[in-house]
Design an enzyme around this catalytic site. Structure first.
Site, PDB file in Angstrom:
ATOM      1  N   ASP A 191      -7.070   4.190  -4.476  1.00 34.82           N
ATOM      2  CA  ASP A 191      -7.713   4.034  -3.167  1.00 34.82           C
ATOM      3  C   ASP A 191      -8.343   5.410  -2.903  1.00 34.82           C
ATOM      4  O   ASP A 191      -8.586   6.159  -3.871  1.00 34.82           O
ATOM      5  CB  ASP A 191      -6.670   3.648  -2.092  1.00 34.82           C
ATOM      6  CG  ASP A 191      -7.304   3.102  -0.815  1.00 34.82           C
ATOM      7  OD1 ASP A 191      -7.656   1.910  -0.790  1.00 34.82           O
ATOM      8  OD2 ASP A 191      -7.478   3.862   0.150  1.00 34.82           O
ATOM      9  N   LYS A 197       0.863  -1.184   0.000  1.00 29.85           N
ATOM     10  CA  LYS A 197       0.000   0.000   0.000  1.00 29.85           C
ATOM     11  C   LYS A 197       0.892   1.224   0.000  1.00 29.85           C
ATOM     12  O   LYS A 197       2.031   1.156   0.470  1.00 29.85           O
ATOM     13  CB  LYS A 197      -0.867   0.020   1.264  1.00 29.85           C
ATOM     14  CG  LYS A 197      -2.141   0.808   1.106  1.00 29.85           C
ATOM     15  CD  LYS A 197      -3.254  -0.061   0.577  1.00 29.85           C
ATOM     16  CE  LYS A 197      -4.493   0.724   0.261  1.00 29.85           C
ATOM     17  NZ  LYS A 197      -5.624  -0.182  -0.017  1.00 29.85           N
TER      18      LYS A 197
HETATM   19  N1  GLU Z   1      -7.387   0.052  -2.883  1.00 24.43           N
HETATM   20  C1  GLU Z   1      -8.116  -1.128  -3.209  1.00 24.43           C
HETATM   21  C2  GLU Z   1      -8.145  -2.054  -2.008  1.00 24.43           C
HETATM   22  O1  GLU Z   1      -8.204  -1.595  -0.886  1.00 24.43           O
HETATM   23  C3  GLU Z   1      -7.668  -1.773  -4.507  1.00 24.43           C
HETATM   24  C4  GLU Z   1      -6.238  -2.198  -4.571  1.00 24.43           C
HETATM   25  C5  GLU Z   1      -5.774  -2.689  -5.944  1.00 24.43           C
HETATM   26  O2  GLU Z   1      -6.600  -2.789  -6.856  1.00 24.43           O
HETATM   27  O3  GLU Z   1      -4.582  -2.963  -6.051  1.00 24.43           O
HETATM   28  O4  GLU Z   1      -8.166  -3.251  -2.110  1.00 24.43           O
END
Ligand code: GLU
Length: 449
Positions: free
Chosen positions: A162, A122
């Site tokens: 996100d 992340k």
């Molecule tokens: N931010 C999204 C999550 O919390 C998607 C992450 C992604 O597609 O890599 O899963």
């Protein structure tokens, strides 16, 4: 076990969200560790809680007035046991390492649950996109990615969106990466469908959440039909959750943003949802403008001294928190139970505080944690990566079918893992156990690294 948590708190002071995410997993997997001593011997959970790498950097950019602005950028590469790091980027003033470590840690289990080869990561920045011009957002994204580019790669780490990062930001970041590397690779997901993006990626998180809820209801011989649903948030996840509730014959009645919420007793229809989409995605307006358009609705502005969120005190059958972490406290959970809410599906990551989860589980509410029920987003990111590796595209129908099947498999895996360890119908325990075992076994196979 509490020793591990105490150690995490000592090693990561001032990061309560990370401690909270760690505690949930540590508690849930205890029976697995008791039954399989190899996981303790190999110090798997301790290793999972230490990021493989954390990158922190300065992002300097110039605003429209010619003034220099300084932000912090981060990427937390948490675990790569089952695939390249994968997870979104968040742009929000609340971003600091504790938030990103909690999100990256959750992502390990979520990504494992999808059954696709993706590790956990992340990233993001404390940059606040609210009120910024398009040009400012572009300059920020470009400067952020000048540094980020050296840490990622389509076989290394594949970021996505996100909170605060959507199609516009992904476009600016992808353009910068391509310019710097002279390569067109699927280094980000959530790209536009004309340039490497997957059909249905935009819809996937919200649709997947409601597919999962439908599976939970079917498991109890029920369905989404005529269910009155509370939704928080009005971003990508909330919008598509509302849309899928409508497809399934349910009645969504609320939406919110950081200023307040709207309650439309007559129900948010597709036409009203299209208004919200245009308002939020194109006009970048506030949810309160909904009541100027639709007089059937009322608007409630957030107040600083409120002990609970009245959005969760409305009589309903299902609740889908799709805004952000810790948005549902114990009082909110008590209100939901009192009002007869039978199902809570997390669209956001960790929206319920621990006491709220305990309360709803004690009262036999069907509850699914975000790492299971919002996994449709990252699962479709995995499908986007697959298409990029193949150099091809799948149709909407193909992607939607894969998404439905993945959500169904996650649902079944959660139930069977929970049942095996004596916690029938507990999706929280099932999701943690199922995700943990997959990653743990890969870590053991790969040795002490
Ligand atoms: N931010 C999204 C999550 O919390 C998607 C992450 C992604 O597609 O890599 O899963």
């Amino acid at each position: 076990m509490s020793e591990i948590l105490e150690n995490i708190k000592d090693r990561n002071p001032g990061e309560p969200e990370f401690h909270q995410a760690a505690e949930e997993v540590i508690d849930a997997i205890k029976p697995v560790l008791d039954k399989n001593p190899k996981y303790r011997k190999h110090k798997i959970i301790e290793r999972m809680l230490e990021p493989e790498r954390v990158v922190s950097f300065r992002v300097t950019w110039m605003d429209d007035n010619g003034e220099i602005q300084i932000n912090r950028g981060y990427r937390v590469q948490m675990n790569s046991a089952i695939g390249p790091y994968k997870g979104g980027l968040r742009f929000h003033p609340s971003v600091y390492p504790g938030i990103l470590k909690f999100l990256a840690f959750e992502q390990i289990f979520k990504n494992a649950l999808t059954g696709l080869p993706m590790g956990g990561g992340k990233g993001g920045s404390d940059f606040n996109p609210k009120g910024k011009s398009d040009a400012e957002v572009m300059r920020f994204c470009q400067n952020f990615f000048i540094e980020m580019t050296r840490h990622i790669g389509h076989r290394v780490d594949v970021p996505a969106g996100d909170i605060g990062v959507g199609a516009r930001e992904i476009g600016y970041m992808f353009g910068t990466h391509k310019r710097l590397t002279n390569e067109f690779t699927g280094v980000l997901t959530g790209k536009g469908v004309g340039w490497g993006g997957s059909l249905m990626r935009t819809e996937a998180t919200g649709y997947g959440l409601i597919y999962f809820a439908q599976n939970m209801l079917e498991h109890k011989d029920d369905s989404m039909e005529d269910k009155v649903c509370l939704i928080s948030g009005s971003g990508n996840v909330a919008q598509h959750a509302i849309e899928k509730i409508l497809h399934m014959g349910g009645k969504p009645v609320t939406a919110s943003d950081s200023s307040g919420y709207i309650y439309d007793e007559e129900g948010i229809t597709q036409e009203k949802l299209d208004f919200i989409k245009d308002l939020k995605n194109n006009k970048r307006g506030r949810i309160k403008e909904y009541v100027d358009e639709y007089s059937s609705a009322e608007y409630h502005e957030n107040k600083d001294d409120e002990e609970f969120n009245p959005l969760w005190d409305i009589k309903a059958d299902c609740a889908f928190p799709c805004a952000t972490q810790n948005e549902v406290n114990l009082k909110d959970a008590e209100n939901m139970v009192k009002n007869g809410v039978k199902l809570i599906g997390e669209g956001a990551n960790m929206p319920l505080i621990k006491d709220a989860i305990d309360h709803v589980l004690e009262n036999d509410v069907l509850y699914s944690p975000g790492k299971a029920s919002n996994a449709g987003g990252v699962a479709t990111s995995g499908i986007e990566m697959m298409q990029n590796y193949l150099g091809s595209y799948f149709t909407s129908e193909e992607v939607d079918n894969r998404l439905k099947n993945i959500m169904k498999d996650i649902h079944e895996n959660c139930l069977s893992a929970a049942e095996e360890y004596g916690h029938k119908d507990n999706y929280m325990i099932g999701a943690n156990i199922s995700g943990f075992i997959k990653v743990a076994d890969a870590m053991i196979a790969q040795g002490v690294i």
